[in-house]
Design an enzyme around this catalytic site. Sequence first.
Site, PDB file in Angstrom:
ATOM      1  N   ASP A   1       0.837  -1.191   0.000  1.00  0.00           N
ATOM      2  CA  ASP A   1       0.000   0.000   0.000  1.00  0.00           C
ATOM      3  C   ASP A   1       0.874   1.244   0.000  1.00  0.00           C
ATOM      4  O   ASP A   1       2.052   1.185   0.298  1.00  0.00           O
ATOM      5  CB  ASP A   1      -0.821   0.041   1.302  1.00  0.00           C
TER       6      ASP A   1
ATOM      7  N   LYS B   1      -2.669   3.994  -3.860  1.00  0.00           N
ATOM      8  CA  LYS B   1      -2.768   5.211  -4.645  1.00  0.00           C
ATOM      9  C   LYS B   1      -1.481   6.000  -4.468  1.00  0.00           C
ATOM     10  O   LYS B   1      -1.027   6.233  -3.359  1.00  0.00           O
ATOM     11  CB  LYS B   1      -3.953   6.029  -4.125  1.00  0.00           C
TER      12      LYS B   1
END
Length: 420
Positions: A198, A220
């Site tokens: 992540d 992201k």
Amino acid sequence: MAIQDIYPTALRLLGRPVLVVGGGPVAERRAKGLLDAGAKVTVVAPVATEAVRGLASSGLLTWEQREYRSSDIDGVWFVQTATGTAAVDTQVAADAEAQRIWCVNASDHEASAAWTPAVAVVDDVKIAINAGGDPRRAMALRNAVATALETGDLPLRRHRKPGTAGSVALVGGGPGDSGLITVRGRRLLGQADVVVADRLGPRDLLKELAPDVRVIEVGKTPGHHPVPQLEINRILVEEALKGNRVVRLKGGDPYVLGRGGEEAEFCRQNGVEVEVVSGVTSAISVPAAAGIPVTHRGLAKGFSVVTGHEELSEVPARPDHTVVLLMGVAQLRDSAAELAGSGLPLDTPVGIVENGYLPDQRVTIGTLGTIADQAEAVGVANPAVIVIGDVVRVSPFAPPHFKTADYSTITPNRPRVRSN
Ligand code: SAH
């Protein structure tokens, strides 16, 4: 006997008959070790410890309740003698020697044909240490090596893959500081062939991975959209089925607003073994990074962790019930209005901690009435944890007028004195 005269090897004793002469604590320990290796153990001793008797009565070993006879040696692959009587041990060792059977003699280290090392098992690694005939030294070393293996400080990664399917570990990495991952998580990371990472979490640990460990980024990053959840699930299963040990390194705790449950379920549905390793959640630790305890005697007895204004109608709207918002920056104005609408006083303190534990950590403190404007003015951005409630008063970043006698008189072991 000098250490260079020994030849370390690993005996595979599964199903092979072995003999333990003696029934005291040393014999018991050795018998257990031999049983662990799958040997068919016979203990010969007129008296035996409770544990040995128990193992015998449950059929795990055979106990011959009598004195040793030379014929006991016949047909065994390995002998341990620990009778506590040197003359008997010497006899057993001599009988074994005559038949070219390896024998460990507990009462005469120098004369013993074989030595028992100090052993530790960590996952599928077994280490055995001999230390110049000093068992306590061997044990101390063994403990140190075992600890280093357990914490992932030593390279536990496999280089020869078994033909079987691999596995997935959902590892909670904590809020970002590499010291806030669990020992178990760190060890699994050290064994990983593939790490699915992540954006949040202990990113520094990725730099320590061996160069051939594959890191798949699914979080992201600025300018990139995150990999959709279904695709993450698919990657985990696909990599595990190829035989890889996969670590899904997640920020915080996998099960706190982290979709870890879905990932674990998908793996299990597809026949992939999955382990979940809890982590330090940002919901509790990021406030702590700004000196804010989510509960504090006299200020708050409980807390709620939610993402945004929708769930807030369910949450107690009282300054003594801490509300922690994750992923809450965009909706901060709505969330503050919702809480105020439910009756939370506008002067309730609010703290925002951006990039907790990271070099660019920033703390903004205000009240329910002012915080949205403040956040806008300073450009508060994700990742940030928002804490609402009287506990914010405890933060060293809180302005002086936030600090009240209510908490400053509290000591952990003394009842709070109320001043009216
Ligand atoms: N499972 C995670 C939470 C995932 S949701 C956990 O238990 O911590 C992602 C949100 O976590 C972010 O939007 C932010 O609110 C919070 N967060 C995670 N790490 C953070 C950090 N280092 N600093 C501030 N907020 C953080």
